[in-house]
Write a protein that holds these residues in place. Structure first.
Motif, short mmCIF file in Angstrom:
data_model
loop_
_atom_site.label_atom_id
_atom_site.label_comp_id
_atom_site.label_asym_id
_atom_site.label_seq_id
_atom_site.Cartn_x
_atom_site.Cartn_y
_atom_site.Cartn_z
N UNK A 1 74.23 41.69 63.27
CA UNK A 1 74.67 43.09 63.33
C UNK A 1 75.19 43.58 61.97
N UNK A 2 75.36 42.65 61.03
CA UNK A 2 75.96 43.00 59.75
C UNK A 2 75.15 42.43 58.58
N UNK A 3 73.87 42.82 58.44
CA UNK A 3 73.05 42.25 57.36
C UNK A 3 73.60 42.57 55.97
N UNK A 4 74.27 43.72 55.83
CA UNK A 4 74.86 44.05 54.53
C UNK A 4 75.97 43.07 54.15
N UNK A 5 76.75 42.66 55.13
CA UNK A 5 77.81 41.69 54.86
C UNK A 5 77.24 40.31 54.57
N UNK A 6 76.14 39.97 55.22
CA UNK A 6 75.49 38.68 54.95
C UNK A 6 74.97 38.67 53.51
N UNK A 7 74.41 39.80 53.05
CA UNK A 7 73.92 39.88 51.66
C UNK A 7 75.08 39.73 50.67
N UNK A 8 76.19 40.35 50.98
CA UNK A 8 77.38 40.20 50.13
C UNK A 8 77.84 38.74 50.16
N UNK A 9 77.77 38.14 51.34
CA UNK A 9 78.12 36.73 51.50
C UNK A 9 77.27 35.83 50.63
N UNK A 10 76.00 36.14 50.49
CA UNK A 10 75.11 35.35 49.64
C UNK A 10 75.61 35.35 48.20
N UNK A 11 76.04 36.50 47.72
CA UNK A 11 76.57 36.59 46.36
C UNK A 11 77.89 35.83 46.23
N UNK A 12 78.72 35.93 47.23
CA UNK A 12 79.99 35.20 47.23
C UNK A 12 79.74 33.70 47.20
N UNK A 13 78.80 33.25 48.03
CA UNK A 13 78.49 31.82 48.14
C UNK A 13 78.00 31.27 46.80
#
Length: 130
Positions: free
Chosen positions: A95-107
């Motif tokens: 439900x939150x693909x934008x947050x997952x993309x941000x998570x990728x950068x954080x990771x």
């Protein structure tokens, strides 16, 4: 209390006691401090153990009475999987693909360190609305 009083109290508490002491994420390279700590706890019971975690090979070597175990960093894929697990309720990441993309950068910035990934993911968990 003065340091001498604390040391005496610690010796009294540990005398004859069996214990497990875990020192996590050690960065102090002062060998004299390590020798001082070891001498302070020599009165402990047989079978006592000290486990030290560090990201510094020189500290691991300095501590060592046994060979150190070098853990590899998590892969990017494993880091992202861990991030998603800690940042979202099960299945909610879709439900939150934008947050997952941000998570990728954080990771990527966490460079495979699981504690960093979990900590930052947990912060995200507490901030988003489902």
């Amino acid at each position: 209390m003065e340091i001498e009083q604390l040391q005496r109290l610690l010796r009294e508490k540990l005398t004859g006691q069996k214990f497990l002491l875990v020192l996590g994420d050690v960065w102090n390279e002062d060998r004299a401090k390590w020798v001082e700590l070891r001498s302070l706890i020599r009165a402990c019971g047989d079978g006592s153990k000290i486990v030290v975690t560090t990201r510094s090979r020189s500290i691991a070597s300095m501590m060592g009475t046994v060979p150190f175990h070098d853990l590899e960093a998590l892969s990017l894929q494993d880091s992202l999987s861990l991030f998603v697990k800690w940042a979202f309720k099960e299945g909610e990441e879709e439900k939150h693909p934008d947050l997952v993309m941000i998570g990728e950068e954080i990771v990527k910035k966490c460079r495979g360190v699981p504690l960093a990934v979990k900590t930052l993911a947990s912060l995200l968990f507490s901030k988003y609305e489902t």
